[in-house]
Scaffold this motif. Structure first.
Motif, PDB file in Angstrom:
ATOM      1  N   ARG A 651       0.853  -1.187   0.000  1.00  0.00           N
ATOM      2  CA  ARG A 651       0.000   0.000   0.000  1.00  0.00           C
ATOM      3  C   ARG A 651       0.894   1.244   0.000  1.00  0.00           C
ATOM      4  O   ARG A 651       0.764   2.123   0.857  1.00  0.00           O
ATOM      5  CB  ARG A 651      -0.931   0.013   1.212  1.00  0.00           C
ATOM      6  CG  ARG A 651      -2.094   0.994   1.057  1.00  0.00           C
ATOM      7  CD  ARG A 651      -2.784   1.301   2.375  1.00  0.00           C
ATOM      8  NE  ARG A 651      -1.955   2.089   3.274  1.00  0.00           N
ATOM      9  CZ  ARG A 651      -2.439   2.840   4.275  1.00  0.00           C
ATOM     10  NH1 ARG A 651      -3.731   2.888   4.499  1.00  0.00           N
ATOM     11  NH2 ARG A 651      -1.624   3.511   5.060  1.00  0.00           N
ATOM     12  N   GLN A 652       1.803   1.292  -0.945  1.00  0.00           N
ATOM     13  CA  GLN A 652       2.739   2.416  -1.019  1.00  0.00           C
ATOM     14  C   GLN A 652       1.977   3.718  -1.234  1.00  0.00           C
ATOM     15  O   GLN A 652       1.096   3.816  -2.080  1.00  0.00           O
ATOM     16  CB  GLN A 652       3.732   2.210  -2.161  1.00  0.00           C
ATOM     17  CG  GLN A 652       4.751   3.335  -2.282  1.00  0.00           C
ATOM     18  CD  GLN A 652       5.771   3.057  -3.374  1.00  0.00           C
ATOM     19  OE1 GLN A 652       6.041   1.914  -3.701  1.00  0.00           O
ATOM     20  NE2 GLN A 652       6.332   4.111  -3.938  1.00  0.00           N
ATOM     21  N   ARG A 653       2.353   4.726  -0.466  1.00  0.00           N
ATOM     22  CA  ARG A 653       1.685   6.015  -0.557  1.00  0.00           C
ATOM     23  C   ARG A 653       2.431   6.929  -1.527  1.00  0.00           C
ATOM     24  O   ARG A 653       3.578   6.676  -1.909  1.00  0.00           O
ATOM     25  CB  ARG A 653       1.587   6.662   0.820  1.00  0.00           C
ATOM     26  CG  ARG A 653       0.881   5.782   1.841  1.00  0.00           C
ATOM     27  CD  ARG A 653       0.471   6.535   3.069  1.00  0.00           C
ATOM     28  NE  ARG A 653      -0.507   7.583   2.765  1.00  0.00           N
ATOM     29  CZ  ARG A 653      -1.135   8.286   3.700  1.00  0.00           C
ATOM     30  NH1 ARG A 653      -0.910   8.044   4.983  1.00  0.00           N
ATOM     31  NH2 ARG A 653      -2.000   9.227   3.356  1.00  0.00           N
ATOM     32  N   SER A 654       1.777   8.009  -1.908  1.00  0.00           N
ATOM     33  CA  SER A 654       2.408   8.977  -2.806  1.00  0.00           C
ATOM     34  C   SER A 654       3.578   9.640  -2.092  1.00  0.00           C
ATOM     35  O   SER A 654       3.512   9.939  -0.894  1.00  0.00           O
ATOM     36  CB  SER A 654       1.393  10.042  -3.230  1.00  0.00           C
ATOM     37  OG  SER A 654       2.034  11.068  -3.953  1.00  0.00           O
ATOM     38  N   ARG A 655       4.643   9.849  -2.823  1.00  0.00           N
ATOM     39  CA  ARG A 655       5.834  10.504  -2.275  1.00  0.00           C
ATOM     40  C   ARG A 655       5.879  11.982  -2.636  1.00  0.00           C
ATOM     41  O   ARG A 655       6.929  12.596  -2.654  1.00  0.00           O
ATOM     42  CB  ARG A 655       7.092   9.801  -2.772  1.00  0.00           C
ATOM     43  CG  ARG A 655       7.166   8.336  -2.363  1.00  0.00           C
ATOM     44  CD  ARG A 655       8.326   7.632  -3.029  1.00  0.00           C
ATOM     45  NE  ARG A 655       8.411   6.236  -2.635  1.00  0.00           N
ATOM     46  CZ  ARG A 655       9.245   5.353  -3.182  1.00  0.00           C
ATOM     47  NH1 ARG A 655      10.059   5.748  -4.166  1.00  0.00           N
ATOM     48  NH2 ARG A 655       9.270   4.106  -2.781  1.00  0.00           N
ATOM     49  N   GLY A 656       4.724  12.530  -2.930  1.00  0.00           N
ATOM     50  CA  GLY A 656       4.675  13.930  -3.306  1.00  0.00           C
ATOM     51  C   GLY A 656       4.969  14.176  -4.761  1.00  0.00           C
ATOM     52  O   GLY A 656       5.167  15.320  -5.175  1.00  0.00           O
ATOM     53  N   GLN A 657       5.002  13.089  -5.583  1.00  0.00           N
ATOM     54  CA  GLN A 657       5.296  13.274  -7.005  1.00  0.00           C
ATOM     55  C   GLN A 657       4.180  14.039  -7.712  1.00  0.00           C
ATOM     56  O   GLN A 657       4.426  14.744  -8.689  1.00  0.00           O
ATOM     57  CB  GLN A 657       5.474  11.922  -7.703  1.00  0.00           C
ATOM     58  CG  GLN A 657       6.466  10.969  -7.020  1.00  0.00           C
ATOM     59  CD  GLN A 657       5.745   9.857  -6.290  1.00  0.00           C
ATOM     60  OE1 GLN A 657       4.850  10.115  -5.493  1.00  0.00           O
ATOM     61  NE2 GLN A 657       6.144   8.620  -6.522  1.00  0.00           N
ATOM     62  N   VAL A 658       2.959  13.875  -7.225  1.00  0.00           N
ATOM     63  CA  VAL A 658       1.790  14.479  -7.877  1.00  0.00           C
ATOM     64  C   VAL A 658       0.911  15.111  -6.801  1.00  0.00           C
ATOM     65  O   VAL A 658       1.029  14.799  -5.611  1.00  0.00           O
ATOM     66  CB  VAL A 658       0.983  13.421  -8.668  1.00  0.00           C
ATOM     67  CG1 VAL A 658       1.822  12.838  -9.789  1.00  0.00           C
ATOM     68  CG2 VAL A 658       0.489  12.316  -7.739  1.00  0.00           C
ATOM     69  N   PRO A 659      -0.001  16.016  -7.189  1.00  0.00           N
ATOM     70  CA  PRO A 659      -0.921  16.598  -6.214  1.00  0.00           C
ATOM     71  C   PRO A 659      -1.866  15.544  -5.628  1.00  0.00           C
ATOM     72  O   PRO A 659      -2.019  14.449  -6.169  1.00  0.00           O
ATOM     73  CB  PRO A 659      -1.694  17.640  -7.033  1.00  0.00           C
ATOM     74  CG  PRO A 659      -0.846  17.905  -8.223  1.00  0.00           C
ATOM     75  CD  PRO A 659      -0.132  16.627  -8.514  1.00  0.00           C
ATOM     76  N   TYR A 660      -2.488  15.896  -4.511  1.00  0.00           N
ATOM     77  CA  TYR A 660      -3.475  15.028  -3.881  1.00  0.00           C
ATOM     78  C   TYR A 660      -4.548  14.625  -4.890  1.00  0.00           C
ATOM     79  O   TYR A 660      -4.965  15.421  -5.726  1.00  0.00           O
ATOM     80  CB  TYR A 660      -4.127  15.760  -2.711  1.00  0.00           C
ATOM     81  CG  TYR A 660      -3.898  15.098  -1.361  1.00  0.00           C
ATOM     82  CD1 TYR A 660      -2.617  14.741  -0.948  1.00  0.00           C
ATOM     83  CD2 TYR A 660      -4.965  14.829  -0.509  1.00  0.00           C
ATOM     84  CE1 TYR A 660      -2.410  14.143   0.284  1.00  0.00           C
ATOM     85  CE2 TYR A 660      -4.772  14.237   0.733  1.00  0.00           C
ATOM     86  CZ  TYR A 660      -3.489  13.884   1.121  1.00  0.00           C
ATOM     87  OH  TYR A 660      -3.282  13.283   2.344  1.00  0.00           O
ATOM     88  N   TYR A 661      -4.995  13.388  -4.794  1.00  0.00           N
ATOM     89  CA  TYR A 661      -6.078  12.832  -5.612  1.00  0.00           C
ATOM     90  C   TYR A 661      -5.691  12.641  -7.075  1.00  0.00           C
ATOM     91  O   TYR A 661      -6.555  12.368  -7.911  1.00  0.00           O
ATOM     92  CB  TYR A 661      -7.345  13.694  -5.526  1.00  0.00           C
ATOM     93  CG  TYR A 661      -7.844  13.919  -4.123  1.00  0.00           C
ATOM     94  CD1 TYR A 661      -8.005  12.850  -3.244  1.00  0.00           C
ATOM     95  CD2 TYR A 661      -8.155  15.199  -3.675  1.00  0.00           C
ATOM     96  CE1 TYR A 661      -8.457  13.055  -1.951  1.00  0.00           C
ATOM     97  CE2 TYR A 661      -8.608  15.401  -2.373  1.00  0.00           C
ATOM     98  CZ  TYR A 661      -8.760  14.325  -1.515  1.00  0.00           C
ATOM     99  OH  TYR A 661      -9.203  14.528  -0.231  1.00  0.00           O
TER     100      TYR A 661
END
Length: 784
Positions: A651-661
């Motif tokens: 369940r890897q989370r976003s590393r800030g590569q893209v905006p929320y959603y």
């Protein structure tokens, strides 16, 4: 004049003594390959016990020597070599009648499985990696002794990295480089020429395509000569002057790679680990700039990137970064890809692969030490694929490949077919199982809304504590026991979903055989009413099994199947409101667990901690293990980090590569499965709670804090033996905590005093979780 002559003679004698010592060391290193050691013993009718008694060693040690896991050390090494030499004279190896048969032709594979980027980003997936190119120069293959010594990773003993400043290390094969030969491929191993031919016969079953091992550490000397340090002490001279030439040399002559772990999987690409000297030699920057670190790659205009393009080579969408995948188009089913691990660019994160107290360790290790470390990891786990977490995730797919080649009975052609025991696609997700930034949640909640347990599946490990009672304050010590590889142990035997979700509504009946997420009210579960072996417990002194913080639920919430099943096991009724379940199920993680379990147990055995040790013997062996071999200590930490990191990466989370959603790269993976992660964490937590309940029922013993898998108990003595209850026969309480090295058993993390804990509470203004502050052995828990 006389004094000068005496000094000269003395110096000469000292030099001769040094040379004699080196010759003696070479003689001691003269051992046959592990399989030959076992053959000689069996041919003579001797047992491991007999050999161990003669050498003053343990039977387990002799078994490890024959399996290639460890090597004997002086003085036992010289005696063992003498024994084997005598046996070889009496029982010579049989001469093969015919050369080994070539491997059967591979069939194409259609689906890449868990690739970090879409399948179109990399080369076509083939099952057969590159071997030597047809028409290569005569004599380009490594000599026969090289194949024998590289057949097992541990042919040359793994030598410790002493402290953090003693480098390079003495005694490692390849530490002193012989003069460089200028042929296209030459092999160098100290003493190789003195080894009798009978002892260098390649081990049966070793794939000749990968006779030099799964990877190599590429280094350069002050004169610019490039060397490839391989497993088993083998050193190859590399003629390449550029990155493209290095890649082509690897594909055509190096004989590096690793055979597939599953018959339907694919062989691992060869890995080249570039040291700082190699980075400079091949005109790469010593470090990435801030912008390059942010993008994770060199800019398109960099001269090395242009060299790669001009040579007709290709790279994945990730470009030339810390882990660069460079390849040529496949030839039929033949995959032609090399992965470059750029060490100075933090390709091997020291928090996972090294030591937290020595960030420069991997950068300053001698190449011979580094290749032995990574080679052992590759042999026991798999070839590294970036972080330990990424490697662990890739291991799941390597052991459970999604597709196989199926022959069409009409046309005779091979076509891809799905495997029933694997994850075979990217499926829809459900809102309750995904993290807050997932695109599916866009527009569902107000900005900065914190989802509640009724809106989000919150299956996490324990972070719980409580105040000590007056009776517990009367104890002197707080003893912490830590579960070995608890996440891997929780995955063993666990049934998980393999397909997409099915939504059940209208108060469905709970089915423990259906993995998934259930919305159910468990607030009525009172631990004081539960009975364990006919006894009750004090529920107020135990954490709730249903929440990570240990508080009792207050209403309906989402839970994974193992959590709800545990409520039923405790004797309580459950009435789900709705559920998302998976109907195609399997024990997907069993092979993954067994691979990591064996890697961990074998590594601990190499450090003297074997599965037969119990009680005080086990505690003493654990205390000694870090003195035995620091390189193996690195391997222990990396294996544990692989298990833990892989579960998190589901369940890897976003590393800030893209905006929320907005979609982020990890969501493209077939193995982005938050439901499986939740099931493993739920099983880990309720499994731990089950042990707590049985310990409390058997001895009235209650924890005061739990941090993930570390449990704190008040004790009258400083040892786990003073606190863990035993039966009247002196055995551990059935179903409770048991000291031992196997996953799921416990080890001693540390001991503190109650007085110290009270001072900590006063300084912090109240009770808090101290479980991870009590560490007598700072290495316990690393990577877990």
């Amino acid at each position: 004049m006389v004094r000068r002559e005496v000094a000269s003679v003395s110096t000469e004698n000292e030099l001769f003594s040094s040379v004699d010592a080196l010759l003696e060391q070479v003689a001691q290193d003269d051992l046959p390959v592990p399989a030959e050691r076992k053959r000689l013993r069996e041919a003579s009718g001797l047992s491991q016990v007999q050999i161990a008694a003669a050498l003053g060693a343990r039977r387990e040690a002799v078994g490890s020597w024959e399996a290639g896991r460890t090597e004997p050390r002086p003085p036992k090494r010289a005696a063992y070599a003498r024994l084997l030499e005598g046996l070889a004279a009496r029982f010579p190896a049989p001469v093969p009648d015919a050369p080994a048969a070539t491997p059967p032709p591979a069939v194409p594979e259609a689906f890449p499985g868990t690739a970090e980027e879409p399948a179109t980003a990399g080369p076509a997936e083939g099952l057969a990696p590159a071997g030597p190119a047809a028409g290569s120069a005569e004599g380009s293959a490594p000599a026969a002794p090289a194949a024998a010594a590289a057949a097992a990773v541990a042919v040359v003993p793994v030598v410790p990295v002493v402290g953090s400043v003693s480098r390079p290390m003495a005694g490692v094969a390849g530490t002193t480089r012989p003069p460089v030969a200028r042929s296209s491929v030459t092999s160098r191993r100290p003493g190789a020429g003195k080894t009798p031919a009978a002892k260098t016969t390649a081990v049966a079953g070793v794939d000749p395509r990968f006779e030099n091992g799964p990877l190599a550490v590429i280094d350069a000397d002050a004169e610019g000569q490039v060397s490839a340090y391989c497993v088993g002490g083998l050193v190859l001279d590399v003629p390449a002057k550029s990155i493209p030439a290095l890649v082509d040399w690897t594909l055509t002559e190096a004989r590096l790679g690793q055979a597939r772990l599953h018959r339907h999987g694919r062989d691992a690409d060869p890995i080249l680990v570039l040291t700082a000297a190699a980075v400079e030699r091949f005109a790469l920057p010593a470090a990435l700039s801030e912008e390059e670190r942010r993008t994770g790659r060199l800019p398109a205009g960099h001269k090395v990137v242009k060299q790669v393009e001009r040579a007709g080579l290709r790279m994945t969408q990730r470009g030339f970064g810390p882990w660069a995948r460079v390849y040529r188009d496949p030839e039929g089913s033949l995959r032609r890809c090399v992965q470059l691990c750029v060490l100075p660019w933090n390709a091997l994160d020291t928090r996972e692969w090294g030591r937290k107290d020595d960030p420069e360790l991997l950068l300053t290790m001698h190449p011979a030490d580094l290749v032995q470390y990574l080679g052992l990891y590759a042999a026991r786990v798999m070839t590294p694929r970036g972080s330990t977490a990424t490697t662990g995730l890739e291991l799941m797919t390597a052991l459970r490949p999604p597709t196989r080649a199926s022959k069409d009975p009409v046309t005779g052609e091979f076509k891809p077919a799905f495997n029933d025991d694997a994850i075979t696609g990217r499926y829809d997700v459900v809102p309750c199982e995904v993290p807050d930034e997932h695109p599916i949640l866009k527009g569902q909640f107000a900005r900065h809304h914190l989802r509640t347990p009724a809106e989000m599946l919150m299956e996490e490990p324990y972070d719980w504590c409580r105040p000590l009672t007056d009776e517990e304050y009367a104890h002197r010590y707080l003893v912490v026991v830590d579960l070995n590889m608890s996440f891997a142990a929780a995955a063993n035997g666990l049934t998980v979903g393999l397909n997409g979700p099915t939504h059940l509504t209208g108060n469905p009946a709970f089915d423990p055989m259906l993995p998934g997420s259930w919305l159910v009210d468990l607030s009525h579960v009172d631990l004081s009413r539960a009975r364990v072996n006919g006894r009750t417990v004090d529920g107020d002194r135990l954490p709730s099994p249903f929440t990570p913080r240990g508080e009792r639920p207050t209403g309906p919430a989402w839970y994974a199947t193992p959590t709800v099943a545990y409520a039923v096991e405790l004797g309580f009724d459950v009435a789900p409101i709705e559920a998302y379940v998976r109907t195609r199920t399997g024990r997907y993680l069993d092979a993954w667990y067994k691979r990591l379990r064996d890697a961990y147990v074998d590594t601990m055995a190499d450090m003297g901690v074997t599965t037969d040790l119990q009680g005080q013997e086990f505690l003493e062996a654990m205390a000694r293990r870090r003195q035995a071999d620091p390189v193996l200590a690195l391997l222990e930490t990396a294996i544990k980090a692989t298990a833990k990191g892989a579960i998190g990466k589901l369940r890897q989370r976003s590393r800030g590569q893209v905006p929320y959603y907005e979609p982020y790269p990890a969501l493209e993976r077939w193995t982005w499965r938050p439901d499986i992660r939740a099931a493993v964490l739920a099983n880990q937590r309720v499994g731990l709670h089950r042990k707590l309940m049985r310990t409390a029922a058997a001895a009235g013993l209650y924890p005061v804090a739990i941090g993930t898998d570390a449990v704190v108990y008040p004790s009258s003595g400083p040892s786990p033996l003073d606190v863990l209850p035993r039966t009247e026969e002196g055995r551990p309480v059935p179903g409770g905590f048991r000291l031992g090295v196997s996953p799921g058993m416990v080890k001693h993390q540390g001991t503190g005093t109650v007085l110290w804990a009270e001072q900590q509470f006063e300084e912090h203004g109240g009770v808090f979780n101290i479980s991870n502050l009590i560490k007598t052995d700072q290495s316990v828990g690393e990577g877990e």
